[in-house]
Design a protein around this motif. Structure first.
Motif, PDB file in Angstrom:
ATOM      1  N   ALA A 262     -95.934  58.647   0.149  1.00 41.49           N
ATOM      2  CA  ALA A 262     -96.521  59.612  -0.785  1.00 41.49           C
ATOM      3  C   ALA A 262     -97.623  60.421  -0.106  1.00 41.49           C
ATOM      4  CB  ALA A 262     -97.065  58.888  -2.015  1.00 41.49           C
ATOM      5  N   VAL A 263     -98.447  59.737   0.705  1.00 34.81           N
ATOM      6  CA  VAL A 263     -99.514  60.421   1.435  1.00 34.81           C
ATOM      7  C   VAL A 263     -98.923  61.447   2.400  1.00 34.81           C
ATOM      8  CG1 VAL A 263    -101.287  60.130   3.215  1.00 34.81           C
ATOM      9  CG2 VAL A 263    -101.240  58.603   1.240  1.00 34.81           C
ATOM     10  N   ALA A 264     -97.882  61.060   3.107  1.00 35.07           N
ATOM     11  CA  ALA A 264     -97.259  61.971   4.073  1.00 35.07           C
ATOM     12  C   ALA A 264     -96.724  63.220   3.378  1.00 35.07           C
ATOM     13  CB  ALA A 264     -96.138  61.253   4.818  1.00 35.07           C
ATOM     14  N   ILE A 265     -96.102  63.029   2.221  1.00 32.47           N
ATOM     15  CA  ILE A 265     -95.560  64.173   1.476  1.00 32.47           C
ATOM     16  C   ILE A 265     -96.691  65.065   0.970  1.00 32.47           C
ATOM     17  CG2 ILE A 265     -94.320  64.860  -0.623  1.00 32.47           C
ATOM     18  CD1 ILE A 265     -92.615  62.318  -0.266  1.00 32.47           C
ATOM     19  N   LEU A 266     -97.723  64.439   0.373  1.00 35.34           N
ATOM     20  CA  LEU A 266     -98.825  65.230  -0.179  1.00 35.34           C
ATOM     21  C   LEU A 266     -99.546  65.996   0.922  1.00 35.34           C
ATOM     22  CD1 LEU A 266    -100.368  66.024  -2.710  1.00 35.34           C
ATOM     23  CD2 LEU A 266    -101.856  64.041  -2.354  1.00 35.34           C
ATOM     24  N   ASP A 267     -99.788  65.347   2.050  1.00 36.23           N
ATOM     25  CA  ASP A 267    -100.435  66.032   3.175  1.00 36.23           C
ATOM     26  C   ASP A 267     -99.627  67.251   3.619  1.00 36.23           C
ATOM     27  OD1 ASP A 267    -102.504  64.231   3.186  1.00 36.23           O
ATOM     28  OD2 ASP A 267    -101.966  63.266   5.085  1.00 36.23           O
ATOM     29  N   SER A 268     -98.313  67.089   3.691  1.00 39.51           N
ATOM     30  CA  SER A 268     -97.461  68.190   4.163  1.00 39.51           C
ATOM     31  C   SER A 268     -97.507  69.371   3.195  1.00 39.51           C
ATOM     32  CB  SER A 268     -96.020  67.709   4.343  1.00 39.51           C
ATOM     33  OG  SER A 268     -95.412  67.444   3.092  1.00 39.51           O
ATOM     34  N   LEU A 269     -97.733  69.083   1.910  1.00 43.27           N
ATOM     35  CA  LEU A 269     -97.785  70.144   0.905  1.00 43.27           C
ATOM     36  C   LEU A 269     -99.156  70.813   0.837  1.00 43.27           C
ATOM     37  CD1 LEU A 269     -95.887  68.301  -1.974  1.00 43.27           C
ATOM     38  CD2 LEU A 269     -95.033  70.245  -0.651  1.00 43.27           C
ATOM     39  N   VAL A 270    -100.196  70.007   0.995  1.00 44.38           N
ATOM     40  CA  VAL A 270    -101.566  70.502   0.800  1.00 44.38           C
ATOM     41  C   VAL A 270    -102.135  71.127   2.070  1.00 44.38           C
ATOM     42  CG1 VAL A 270    -103.941  69.782   0.305  1.00 44.38           C
ATOM     43  CG2 VAL A 270    -102.051  68.898  -1.077  1.00 44.38           C
ATOM     44  N   LEU A 271    -101.860  70.544   3.227  1.00 41.40           N
ATOM     45  CA  LEU A 271    -102.480  70.988   4.479  1.00 41.40           C
ATOM     46  C   LEU A 271    -101.674  72.054   5.203  1.00 41.40           C
ATOM     47  CD1 LEU A 271    -103.666  67.492   5.793  1.00 41.40           C
ATOM     48  CD2 LEU A 271    -104.995  69.221   4.548  1.00 41.40           C
ATOM     49  N   ASN A 272    -100.466  72.296   4.755  1.00 40.00           N
ATOM     50  CA  ASN A 272     -99.615  73.310   5.389  1.00 40.00           C
ATOM     51  C   ASN A 272    -100.080  74.711   4.979  1.00 40.00           C
ATOM     52  OD1 ASN A 272     -97.501  74.926   6.355  1.00 40.00           O
ATOM     53  ND2 ASN A 272     -95.996  73.305   6.009  1.00 40.00           N
ATOM     54  N   ASP A 273    -100.152  75.642   5.931  1.00 39.19           N
ATOM     55  CA  ASP A 273    -100.540  77.010   5.597  1.00 39.19           C
ATOM     56  C   ASP A 273     -99.520  77.700   4.709  1.00 39.19           C
ATOM     57  OD1 ASP A 273    -102.948  76.938   6.941  1.00 39.19           O
ATOM     58  OD2 ASP A 273    -102.089  77.637   8.826  1.00 39.19           O
ATOM     59  N   THR A 274     -98.279  77.245   4.801  1.00 41.47           N
ATOM     60  CA  THR A 274     -97.215  77.818   3.968  1.00 41.47           C
ATOM     61  C   THR A 274     -97.099  77.015   2.663  1.00 41.47           C
ATOM     62  OG1 THR A 274     -95.972  78.515   5.926  1.00 41.47           O
ATOM     63  CG2 THR A 274     -94.757  78.385   3.843  1.00 41.47           C
ATOM     64  N   PHE A 275     -97.065  77.739   1.558  1.00 44.08           N
ATOM     65  CA  PHE A 275     -96.953  77.081   0.250  1.00 44.08           C
ATOM     66  C   PHE A 275     -95.478  76.860  -0.074  1.00 44.08           C
ATOM     67  CE2 PHE A 275     -96.514  76.994  -4.341  1.00 44.08           C
ATOM     68  CZ  PHE A 275     -97.580  76.203  -4.751  1.00 44.08           C
ATOM     69  N   GLU A 276     -95.126  75.597  -0.359  1.00 38.55           N
ATOM     70  CA  GLU A 276     -93.758  75.290  -0.770  1.00 38.55           C
ATOM     71  C   GLU A 276     -93.587  75.693  -2.234  1.00 38.55           C
ATOM     72  OE1 GLU A 276     -91.265  74.308   0.952  1.00 38.55           O
ATOM     73  OE2 GLU A 276     -92.307  73.933   2.838  1.00 38.55           O
ATOM     74  N   GLU A 277     -92.546  76.469  -2.510  1.00 38.88           N
ATOM     75  CA  GLU A 277     -92.325  76.961  -3.879  1.00 38.88           C
ATOM     76  C   GLU A 277     -92.090  75.824  -4.869  1.00 38.88           C
ATOM     77  OE1 GLU A 277     -91.785  80.214  -5.448  1.00 38.88           O
ATOM     78  OE2 GLU A 277     -93.027  80.902  -3.797  1.00 38.88           O
ATOM     79  N   PHE A 278     -91.348  74.788  -4.431  1.00 38.42           N
ATOM     80  CA  PHE A 278     -91.048  73.655  -5.328  1.00 38.42           C
ATOM     81  C   PHE A 278     -90.774  72.425  -4.492  1.00 38.42           C
ATOM     82  CE2 PHE A 278     -88.166  71.013  -7.880  1.00 38.42           C
ATOM     83  CZ  PHE A 278     -88.869  70.948  -9.062  1.00 38.42           C
TER      84      PHE A 278
END
Length: 278
Positions: A262-278
């Motif tokens: 869960a941490v790995a997924i959240l980090d990839s969504l929050v810290l990435n400069d690109t916003f994932e649409e969904f």
């Protein structure tokens, strides 16, 4: 003919309610006011605007200006077209062990349903059967023997496009508690999802993917725009990582269930400069 209500749970759909009812006229019985998904959609669509930072999620209620505009426009649109307007979901999950929590939450549920019924909604949505008596009592009071409130045309409502996208909330603030809540709820929901549960109760509230989507979207937006907390501190990657580690420890640490994933997924969504649409 199968008829169903259509969830208006995206910002763009709020601009197309007349068109949606027209296109689905043989299949739609009405429209349903989304809540969490609608907030997520609003954050997503306005994410690049530093003037469109929403405050703590708990402060984004159905009574704030942009949500109120959306809900009242939905009632007006439906009733002018002879369709049903269905209110948003009461997400509270009653506790079998804490009557004080129940009493406070039931008061809020009642206030929520009073607002909907008085606005002209024809029905509503609940997350738990124990909320049914409260919702039914309120709507029975307003509807009486009538099956709906379509006669309430709401000609007094004149919502503009600007009002739908003006997300300024008087006295709204971003706080450390708000950051913590977003991190904790996102981790808990992702953990539940990875364990096979698409709907999970956290903090006595039923959440689905929209709950996690709001949480991670706000974190991403706050970091990207260097949002200022109510105490003057700035939301940064490092601040997020500190809060994440502290909340992870409170949940039992990375070896608990699927929290490391869960941490790995959240980090990839929050810290990435690109916003994932969904």
């Amino acid at each position: 003919t199968i008829r169903a209500t259509v969830l208006i749970e995206t910002l763009l759909a709020a601009f197309e309610m007349d068109e949606i009812l027209y296109e689905l006229r043989d299949h739609a019985s009405g429209l349903n006011a989304g809540r969490w998904d609608y907030i997520f959609s609003t954050i997503k669509k306005l994410r690049f605007d530093p003037e469109a930072l929403l405050p703590d999620r708990a402060q984004v209620t159905m009574t704030v200006p942009f949500m109120r505009s959306y809900a009242q426009l939905l009632v007006k649109t439906c009733h002018q077209r002879g369709a049903h307007a269905i209110g948003g979901m009461a997400a509270f999950i009653p506790s079998r062990r804490d009557p004080e929590v129940n009493e406070t939450a039931m008061t809020r549920v009642r206030e929520d349903k009073e607002r909907e019924a008085s606005d002209g909604f024809d029905g509503t949505w609940i997350a738990h059967p124990d909320l049914n008596p409260v919702a039914m009592e309120v709507f029975d009071k307003y509807l009486g023997t009538q099956p709906h409130q379509k006669s309430k045309q709401r000609d007094d409502v004149n919502v503009t496009a600007e009002q739908l996208i003006d997300v300024q909330i008087p006295d709204g603030a971003i706080t450390e508690d708000g950051v913590r809540l977003n991190v904790s709820v996102a981790l808990q929901y992702l953990d539940a999802w990875l364990n096979g549960n698409g709907a999970a109760a956290t903090n006595y509230l039923m959440g689905d993917d929209a709950t996690a989507e709001i949480s991670r979207a706000q974190l991403w937006q706050w970091i990207r725009h260097s949002a200022t907390l109510s105490d003057g501190r700035t939301v940064t990657n490092a601040f997020y990582e500190q809060i994440r580690d502290e909340e992870l420890a409170r949940l039992g640490g990375p070896t608990t269930s699927r929290l490391a994933d869960a941490v790995a997924i959240l980090d990839s969504l929050v810290l990435n400069d690109t916003f994932e649409e969904f």
